[in-house]
Design an enzyme around this catalytic site. Structure first.
Site, PDB file in Angstrom:
ATOM      1  N   PRO A 111       0.833  -1.207   0.000  1.00  0.00           N
ATOM      2  CA  PRO A 111       0.000   0.000   0.000  1.00  0.00           C
ATOM      3  C   PRO A 111       0.867   1.256   0.000  1.00  0.00           C
ATOM      4  O   PRO A 111       2.075   1.200   0.278  1.00  0.00           O
ATOM      5  CB  PRO A 111      -0.791  -0.115   1.308  1.00  0.00           C
ATOM      6  CG  PRO A 111       0.106  -0.914   2.207  1.00  0.00           C
ATOM      7  CD  PRO A 111       0.825  -1.891   1.307  1.00  0.00           C
ATOM      8  N   ASP A 112       0.253   2.368  -0.302  1.00  0.00           N
ATOM      9  CA  ASP A 112       0.946   3.661  -0.282  1.00  0.00           C
ATOM     10  C   ASP A 112       1.163   4.115   1.159  1.00  0.00           C
ATOM     11  O   ASP A 112       0.461   3.704   2.067  1.00  0.00           O
ATOM     12  CB  ASP A 112       0.086   4.687  -1.023  1.00  0.00           C
ATOM     13  CG  ASP A 112       0.739   6.052  -1.125  1.00  0.00           C
ATOM     14  OD1 ASP A 112       1.984   6.122  -1.095  1.00  0.00           O
ATOM     15  OD2 ASP A 112      -0.006   7.043  -1.234  1.00  0.00           O
ATOM     16  N   GLY A 113       2.164   4.991   1.341  1.00  0.00           N
ATOM     17  CA  GLY A 113       2.325   5.649   2.634  1.00  0.00           C
ATOM     18  C   GLY A 113       3.452   5.141   3.488  1.00  0.00           C
ATOM     19  O   GLY A 113       3.220   4.518   4.523  1.00  0.00           O
TER      20      GLY A 113
END
Length: 269
Positions: A54-56
């Site tokens: 996932p992003d982040g």
């Protein structure tokens, strides 16, 4: 021969925005160039997606540099690195990221003011010192290098447009070359951001902002239009929709693909 950083800097003209096409592999980079991109950028979210994450804050600096090098290997236009928060909390972390980015041939990078992983912003003074250190490292490079400073609080919901403007003005004073506050509430607020600073402003073409035209952004003084992960998410939408249909027993979505001849033509050396 003009260095990519110098070429990249010259593209930033308020009221005459260019599209900074965020790509995620050599194929998407080559396609965007063939279709007219004047500059490319990595996307931390799109890169994370290619890694199955996932992003982040799920990428390391080494991974981001290696990914950027992969894009650079086929690039014929300047490339910017989307390097999240500079891969560290301290000003020196940001400076080191700039130095390493310059070494591999990037024309610039973008550094945001969010403590990753998470959504909290750095306190104002530290956020400014991080950009000051990054700008100092950029000016120490042998070639031109465009540092973009991001104020992400509006997009994340941790502060308002007034605070974003305060931060962007301070980032400009600290030496940032381009300023970026993704997804303000509307075009009027984006216009207010442009009027409030004396450096080129990047706008993110995503969500409701994608309903505006290039001319709309030009009319309010935007200098650069980036895509973030929007283009990558369009491709993931196609995968998702086809998969939903396919595993439900229907395959008609697979008829909608672009022809291999068209792709082959765009990717040939």
């Amino acid at each position: 021969m003009t260095h990519p950083g110098e070429t990249f800097r010259a593209l930033h003209i308020a009221g005459d925005p260019f599209i900074l096409a965020n790509v995620w592999d050599r194929g998407s980079a080559k396609m965007m160039q063939v279709m007219g991109a004047k500059a490319l950028a990595t996307s931390s979210a799109a890169h994370a997606f290619t890694m199955g994450r996932p992003d982040g804050g799920t990428l390391t600096r080494d991974e981001a540099l290696a990914h950027a090098s992969d894009i650079l290997s086929v690039a014929t236009v300047p490339v910017q690195g989307d390097f999240e928060n500079g891969f560290g909390d301290n000003p020196e972390d940001c400076a080191e990221t700039v130095r390493l980015a310059g070494e591999i041939g990037l024309a610039g990078i973008c550094i945001e003011d969010t403590i990753l992983p998470g959504d909290s912003p750095y306190n104002f003074d530290l956020a400014v010192e991080r950009i000051r250190a990054a700008a100092s490292a950029a000016r120490a490079l042998s070639d031109d290098f465009v540092l973009t400073a991001r104020a992400d609080g509006i997009m994340i919901g941790t502060y308002d447009t007034d605070e974003a403007i305060k931060r962007l003005q301070a980032f400009a004073d600290a030496g940032a070359d381009c300023l970026y506050a993704p997804l303000p509430p509307n075009m009027d607020e984006l216009a207010r951001i442009c009027r409030s600073v004396d450096k080129p402003v990047n706008a993110l073409v995503a969500g409701d902002f994608a309903a505006n035209s290039l001319a709309d952004f030009a009319s309010i003084g935007v200098a650069r239009l980036s895509l973030g992960s929007a283009l990558a998410r369009v491709t993931h939408r196609a995968i998702y929709d086809a998969g939903q249909q396919m595993f439900g027993g229907v395959f008609s979505a697979l008829q909608n693909g672009i022809s291999s001849d068209t792709i082959d033509e765009m990717l040939k050396e």
